[in-house]
Design a protein around this motif. Structure first.
Motif, PDB file in Angstrom:
ATOM      1  N   LYS A  13       0.860  -1.182   0.000  1.00 14.16           N
ATOM      2  CA  LYS A  13       0.000   0.000   0.000  1.00 14.16           C
ATOM      3  C   LYS A  13       0.895   1.231   0.000  1.00 14.16           C
ATOM      4  O   LYS A  13       1.871   1.295   0.748  1.00 14.16           O
ATOM      5  CB  LYS A  13      -0.926  -0.007   1.214  1.00 14.16           C
ATOM      6  CG  LYS A  13      -1.952  -1.132   1.186  1.00 14.16           C
ATOM      7  CD  LYS A  13      -2.951  -0.983   2.309  1.00 14.16           C
ATOM      8  CE  LYS A  13      -3.964  -2.125   2.287  1.00 14.16           C
ATOM      9  NZ  LYS A  13      -4.761  -2.143   1.046  1.00 14.16           N
ATOM     10  N   PHE A  14       0.567   2.201  -0.839  1.00 12.87           N
ATOM     11  CA  PHE A  14       1.404   3.379  -0.994  1.00 12.87           C
ATOM     12  C   PHE A  14       0.853   4.536  -0.168  1.00 12.87           C
ATOM     13  O   PHE A  14      -0.362   4.754  -0.112  1.00 12.87           O
ATOM     14  CB  PHE A  14       1.494   3.766  -2.469  1.00 12.87           C
ATOM     15  CG  PHE A  14       2.199   2.741  -3.313  1.00 12.87           C
ATOM     16  CD1 PHE A  14       3.581   2.759  -3.433  1.00 12.87           C
ATOM     17  CD2 PHE A  14       1.490   1.740  -3.954  1.00 12.87           C
ATOM     18  CE1 PHE A  14       4.238   1.811  -4.195  1.00 12.87           C
ATOM     19  CE2 PHE A  14       2.141   0.783  -4.714  1.00 12.87           C
ATOM     20  CZ  PHE A  14       3.524   0.820  -4.840  1.00 12.87           C
ATOM     21  N   ALA A  15       1.759   5.276   0.424  1.00  7.38           N
ATOM     22  CA  ALA A  15       1.363   6.441   1.213  1.00  7.38           C
ATOM     23  C   ALA A  15       0.809   7.526   0.304  1.00  7.38           C
ATOM     24  O   ALA A  15       1.070   7.555  -0.904  1.00  7.38           O
ATOM     25  CB  ALA A  15       2.573   6.969   1.987  1.00  7.38           C
ATOM     26  N   ALA A  16       0.063   8.444   0.905  1.00  6.27           N
ATOM     27  CA  ALA A  16      -0.560   9.523   0.127  1.00  6.27           C
ATOM     28  C   ALA A  16       0.487  10.337  -0.622  1.00  6.27           C
ATOM     29  O   ALA A  16       0.270  10.730  -1.780  1.00  6.27           O
ATOM     30  CB  ALA A  16      -1.379  10.417   1.049  1.00  6.27           C
ATOM     31  N   CYS A  17       1.641  10.583   0.009  1.00  8.01           N
ATOM     32  CA  CYS A  17       2.677  11.375  -0.663  1.00  8.01           C
ATOM     33  C   CYS A  17       3.262  10.620  -1.855  1.00  8.01           C
ATOM     34  O   CYS A  17       3.639  11.243  -2.861  1.00  8.01           O
ATOM     35  CB  CYS A  17       3.774  11.763   0.322  1.00  8.01           C
ATOM     36  SG  CYS A  17       4.647  10.367   1.067  1.00  8.01           S
ATOM     37  N   GLU A  18       3.336   9.293  -1.772  1.00  7.81           N
ATOM     38  CA  GLU A  18       3.834   8.497  -2.892  1.00  7.81           C
ATOM     39  C   GLU A  18       2.844   8.521  -4.046  1.00  7.81           C
ATOM     40  O   GLU A  18       3.238   8.665  -5.216  1.00  7.81           O
ATOM     41  CB  GLU A  18       4.080   7.057  -2.441  1.00  7.81           C
ATOM     42  CG  GLU A  18       5.192   6.899  -1.434  1.00  7.81           C
ATOM     43  CD  GLU A  18       5.314   5.480  -0.938  1.00  7.81           C
ATOM     44  OE1 GLU A  18       6.414   4.890  -1.065  1.00  7.81           O
ATOM     45  OE2 GLU A  18       4.309   4.940  -0.420  1.00  7.81           O
ATOM     46  N   ARG A  19       1.566   8.389  -3.722  1.00  5.84           N
ATOM     47  CA  ARG A  19       0.549   8.454  -4.774  1.00  5.84           C
ATOM     48  C   ARG A  19       0.568   9.812  -5.456  1.00  5.84           C
ATOM     49  O   ARG A  19       0.494   9.912  -6.682  1.00  5.84           O
ATOM     50  CB  ARG A  19      -0.837   8.159  -4.198  1.00  5.84           C
ATOM     51  CG  ARG A  19      -0.998   6.760  -3.629  1.00  5.84           C
ATOM     52  CD  ARG A  19      -2.472   6.425  -3.423  1.00  5.84           C
ATOM     53  NE  ARG A  19      -3.142   7.336  -2.510  1.00  5.84           N
ATOM     54  CZ  ARG A  19      -3.209   7.188  -1.193  1.00  5.84           C
ATOM     55  NH1 ARG A  19      -2.593   6.156  -0.615  1.00  5.84           N
ATOM     56  NH2 ARG A  19      -3.867   8.061  -0.442  1.00  5.84           N
ATOM     57  N   GLN A  20       0.667  10.864  -4.655  1.00  3.52           N
ATOM     58  CA  GLN A  20       0.671  12.211  -5.225  1.00  3.52           C
ATOM     59  C   GLN A  20       1.882  12.434  -6.107  1.00  3.52           C
ATOM     60  O   GLN A  20       1.793  13.102  -7.149  1.00  3.52           O
ATOM     61  CB  GLN A  20       0.623  13.257  -4.116  1.00  3.52           C
ATOM     62  CG  GLN A  20       0.421  14.676  -4.626  1.00  3.52           C
ATOM     63  CD  GLN A  20      -0.854  14.823  -5.436  1.00  3.52           C
ATOM     64  OE1 GLN A  20      -1.931  14.456  -4.968  1.00  3.52           O
ATOM     65  NE2 GLN A  20      -0.751  15.348  -6.657  1.00  3.52           N
TER      66      GLN A  20
END
Length: 231
Positions: A13-20
């Motif tokens: 699962k990717f963190a929000a900052c990684e997705r952004q």
């Protein structure tokens, strides 16, 4: 066959900052033509970009791509001459104001970028029968385009620009790259460091076309209308 059963692992699962960060790279990607710097590309950086391209999905895991790294100035001048001839033919296909607009566009960075990469598709890779390609022979070409997109996004994340040059006679480019009959050019790319980039696609900024509204392109279940089976 593997010695032990193969099972999927728990999905990361990717963190929000990684997705952004991913969405930021996608939205910052541009087709670069005139903004290349002459600085050479670090071999380790180039390797990371090519590894990303090589990690692309491919039907039947056939991995049909090759990456021809073109640095020789003589060969690149010959490629540029082939582009110039094809570009003159393309310009003549437009009428009136569009022809004038076309003539004013900078459509390649073949000589300015420090590196050119031809991404090819080996149409024999995987043998005569390839899983997933049995009913659509062109799935190998589509797979290679996925590698091009991976390369483009990885390059942008590394601070590199990429320009896709498509205005060639295929037979000219094939001859200049000495390609065997079973290999096709999918993309001819110009690659190099950049310091400036357009805030929006250059063709939109210059009034050639605008980005379509996504809501106009989304449909549910089938094409609207009454034609076809089940209409």
């Amino acid at each position: 066959m593997p010695d032990s059963p193969v099972a999927p692992e728990k999905a990361r699962k990717f963190a929000a900052c990684e997705r952004q960060a991913l969405y930021d790279v996608i939205n910052a990607r541009r087709d670069v033509r005139n903004e290349f710097l002459p600085d050479p590309i670090c071999p380790a950086m180039l390797r990371r970009v090519l590894e990303a391209a090589h990690a692309a999905p491919s039907v039947g895991f056939m991995q049909p791509w090759n990456f021809l790294l073109i640095r020789d100035p003589v060969r690149r001048r010959a490629v540029h001459a082939a582009f110039e001839q094809a570009n003159a033919e393309a310009e003549a296909m437009f009428d009136g104001e569009k022809r004038s607009q076309y003539a004013a566009l900078k459509l390649e960075g073949i000589l300015k970028a420090p590196l050119n990469i031809a991404v090819t598709c080996d149409r024999t890779r995987g043998g005569k029968v390839v899983l997933g390609r049995t009913h659509n022979r062109d799935m190998d070409l589509y797979s290679t385009v996925c590698a091009v997109q991976n390369l483009w996004l990885a390059a942008r994340a590394e601070g590199l620009g990429v320009g896709w040059v498509s205005i060639f006679r295929q037979e000219d480019l094939r001859a200049l790259l000495n390609l065997p009959d079973h290999v096709e050019v999918v993309a001819y790319l110009c690659v190099g460091h950049i310091e400036e980039s357009f805030a929006q696609p250059e063709l939109q900024a210059r009034g050639w076309r605008r980005r379509l509204d996504l809501d106009d392109l989304i449909m549910e279940d089938r094409w609207p209308g009454t034609h076809g089976a089940g209409g």
